[in-house]
Design a protein around this motif. Sequence first.
Motif, short mmCIF file in Angstrom:
data_model
loop_
_atom_site.label_atom_id
_atom_site.label_comp_id
_atom_site.label_asym_id
_atom_site.label_seq_id
_atom_site.Cartn_x
_atom_site.Cartn_y
_atom_site.Cartn_z
N GLU A 58 0.84 -1.20 0.00
CA GLU A 58 0.00 0.00 0.00
C GLU A 58 0.87 1.26 0.00
N ARG A 61 2.26 1.69 -3.44
CA ARG A 61 1.22 2.16 -4.36
C ARG A 61 0.97 3.65 -4.17
N LEU A 62 0.87 4.07 -2.91
CA LEU A 62 0.64 5.49 -2.63
C LEU A 62 1.82 6.36 -3.07
N GLU A 65 1.59 6.84 -6.72
CA GLU A 65 0.55 7.81 -7.05
C GLU A 65 1.03 9.25 -6.82
N LEU A 66 1.86 9.42 -5.82
CA LEU A 66 2.34 10.76 -5.49
C LEU A 66 3.54 11.20 -6.32
#
Length: 86
Positions: A58, A61-62, A65-66
């Motif tokens: 997670e 993944r974050l 995304e950032l």
Amino acid sequence: MPVPGYPTRLAASAVARANLALTASATSRPLMPIGVDIDVLASAVVDEMERRQAAREEIERLAAELAPARAEIAAGMARCPGRLSP
């Protein structure tokens, strides 16, 4: 800060762990307290390892995304003439 008698904290830690392992291997009694269900304990450890892996995934993944937003902010800061140096 070095531990007295060892050049580094890492060396002191390695020696301490080795001593614990030797002590544990020299004991004739079981390492687990009586009444502990090894299967339940192993299942709990596996569950915790899976939970931590899911948390790591997670986070990755974050972070992905950032990444575009971070790159955009960095590019904007590089173009800013009055910016403070890092």
